[in-house]
Design a protein around this motif. Sequence first.
Motif, PDB file in Angstrom:
ATOM      1  N   ILE A  11       0.829  -1.362   0.163  1.00 44.85           N
ATOM      2  CA  ILE A  11      -0.090   0.006  -0.047  1.00 44.85           C
ATOM      3  C   ILE A  11       0.935   1.119   0.031  1.00 44.85           C
ATOM      4  CG2 ILE A  11      -1.524   1.434   1.319  1.00 44.85           C
ATOM      5  CD1 ILE A  11      -2.973  -1.246   2.151  1.00 44.85           C
ATOM      6  N   LYS A  12       1.950   1.289   0.565  1.00 35.38           N
ATOM      7  CA  LYS A  12       2.918   2.401   0.605  1.00 35.38           C
ATOM      8  C   LYS A  12       3.327   2.857  -0.684  1.00 35.38           C
ATOM      9  CE  LYS A  12       5.565   0.557   3.941  1.00 35.38           C
ATOM     10  NZ  LYS A  12       6.859   0.518   4.665  1.00 35.38           N
ATOM     11  N   SER A  36      -3.907  10.647  -2.837  1.00 34.88           N
ATOM     12  CA  SER A  36      -3.796  12.060  -3.120  1.00 34.88           C
ATOM     13  C   SER A  36      -4.339  12.680  -1.866  1.00 34.88           C
ATOM     14  CB  SER A  36      -5.327  12.426  -3.874  1.00 34.88           C
ATOM     15  OG  SER A  36      -6.510  12.274  -3.047  1.00 34.88           O
ATOM     16  N   LYS A  37      -3.775  13.895  -1.661  1.00 32.17           N
ATOM     17  CA  LYS A  37      -3.867  14.836  -0.559  1.00 32.17           C
ATOM     18  C   LYS A  37      -5.210  14.905   0.002  1.00 32.17           C
ATOM     19  CE  LYS A  37       0.226  17.877  -1.932  1.00 32.17           C
ATOM     20  NZ  LYS A  37       0.345  19.280  -2.003  1.00 32.17           N
ATOM     21  N   ASP A  58      -8.671   6.053  -6.253  1.00 29.90           N
ATOM     22  CA  ASP A  58      -8.030   7.483  -6.245  1.00 29.90           C
ATOM     23  C   ASP A  58      -6.794   7.446  -7.079  1.00 29.90           C
ATOM     24  OD1 ASP A  58      -7.181   9.859  -5.022  1.00 29.90           O
ATOM     25  OD2 ASP A  58      -5.976   8.949  -3.632  1.00 29.90           O
ATOM     26  N   LEU A  59      -5.999   6.509  -7.155  1.00 27.36           N
ATOM     27  CA  LEU A  59      -4.874   6.476  -7.948  1.00 27.36           C
ATOM     28  C   LEU A  59      -5.231   6.579  -9.402  1.00 27.36           C
ATOM     29  CD1 LEU A  59      -1.971   6.321  -7.898  1.00 27.36           C
ATOM     30  CD2 LEU A  59      -2.113   3.685  -7.938  1.00 27.36           C
ATOM     31  N   TYR A  60      -6.125   5.824 -10.174  1.00 26.33           N
ATOM     32  CA  TYR A  60      -6.332   5.896 -11.519  1.00 26.33           C
ATOM     33  C   TYR A  60      -7.561   6.549 -11.885  1.00 26.33           C
ATOM     34  CZ  TYR A  60      -2.660   2.095 -11.122  1.00 26.33           C
ATOM     35  OH  TYR A  60      -1.572   1.428 -10.875  1.00 26.33           O
ATOM     36  N   ASP A  61      -8.572   6.979 -11.017  1.00 25.21           N
ATOM     37  CA  ASP A  61      -9.819   7.887 -11.583  1.00 25.21           C
ATOM     38  C   ASP A  61     -10.212   8.707 -10.601  1.00 25.21           C
ATOM     39  OD1 ASP A  61     -11.786   8.566 -12.888  1.00 25.21           O
ATOM     40  OD2 ASP A  61     -12.860   6.845 -12.659  1.00 25.21           O
ATOM     41  N   PHE A 121     -13.359   9.661  -8.301  1.00 24.26           N
ATOM     42  CA  PHE A 121     -13.258   9.606  -6.946  1.00 24.26           C
ATOM     43  C   PHE A 121     -13.756  10.732  -6.025  1.00 24.26           C
ATOM     44  CE2 PHE A 121     -10.866  10.014  -3.021  1.00 24.26           C
ATOM     45  CZ  PHE A 121     -11.031   8.820  -2.308  1.00 24.26           C
ATOM     46  N   ASP A 122     -13.278  12.135  -6.755  1.00 20.29           N
ATOM     47  CA  ASP A 122     -13.772  13.334  -6.076  1.00 20.29           C
ATOM     48  C   ASP A 122     -15.301  13.427  -6.178  1.00 20.29           C
ATOM     49  OD1 ASP A 122     -11.166  14.009  -5.180  1.00 20.29           O
ATOM     50  OD2 ASP A 122     -10.731  15.347  -7.144  1.00 20.29           O
TER      51      ASP A 122
END
Length: 292
Positions: free
Chosen positions: A98-99, A104-105, A153-156, A160-161
């Motif tokens: 996971i690390k 995202s912030k 969050d990483l790819y879309d 996600f937002d």
Amino acid sequence: MNNVEKLYNNLDSIENLPAFPQIALEITYLLRKESTSAKNLYDLIQKDPTLVSQILKTANSPFYGLHGKVSSLIHAINLLGFVQIENIVIASALLSTIKKFPVSKRFNTNQFLDHSFGCGITAKIISNILNFQSGGLEFSAGVIHDIGKVILDLYDQEDFDMILNNAYKNNKSFYESEKELFGITHCDLAGKLLKRWDLPEDLIDAVVNHHTPQKAKNQIMASIVSVADLLTYSEGIGFGGNYSKFSMEDQEGWKIITSNIKISKKIDLALFTFKLFEQIDEVKKTYFKELY
């Protein structure tokens, strides 16, 4: 087809997706053989000095509450048993993986990890207090129950937002929001990822069904993770994107748990809260010492 569906359909072909550590997979498979001995397990684990160190560090942490220092790998194996060794190995491997994901912030890493650890610890406490024979993977399942959100969050990040905003504006859970907007959920994404990593089916089953424990093959395990997730959220431990209001008595996981065991009184939330805050920081330091 929306972008979340595309992500789900194409997840197996993403080349830069971190792989699950091979040594951890070998250990989980070895532990599923009836003929495996402590010596077999020792011979495999001792090949990875970092993993040996992690097992000893975890075994000597307050999380396990053992009396006396665990001084060697064979001592840890004999004292903790195969189930707990597997828990430590899987959790360590998962968290190290996971690390590698740059969260995202907006989805604060520390708060996300607080929620993840809180869920894992709560699941372990529930299993211990209610004496469930859950297979021993409740901690690992709790820790990674929301890993699908990390993938999203990483790819879309745009969708996600959108899911987070919809949940916030309408007092929904992240799960309800993504189900409403896109149909595909973080549980679906997690299932694909964990299958790609070839992790144990009972672990995948609990993670995929922690919002729908009635659909799980092992309903008790999924219900433990489900209730742990809700308790962690209700106690304000970390953040997983949930803005909903709920009554525990109405939740499927709670109904399944209470229908399978005689409970003379409700789970003492004050006791849970005390144990959670007592253990979370220590467990985080054990697994993420460079972050804290």
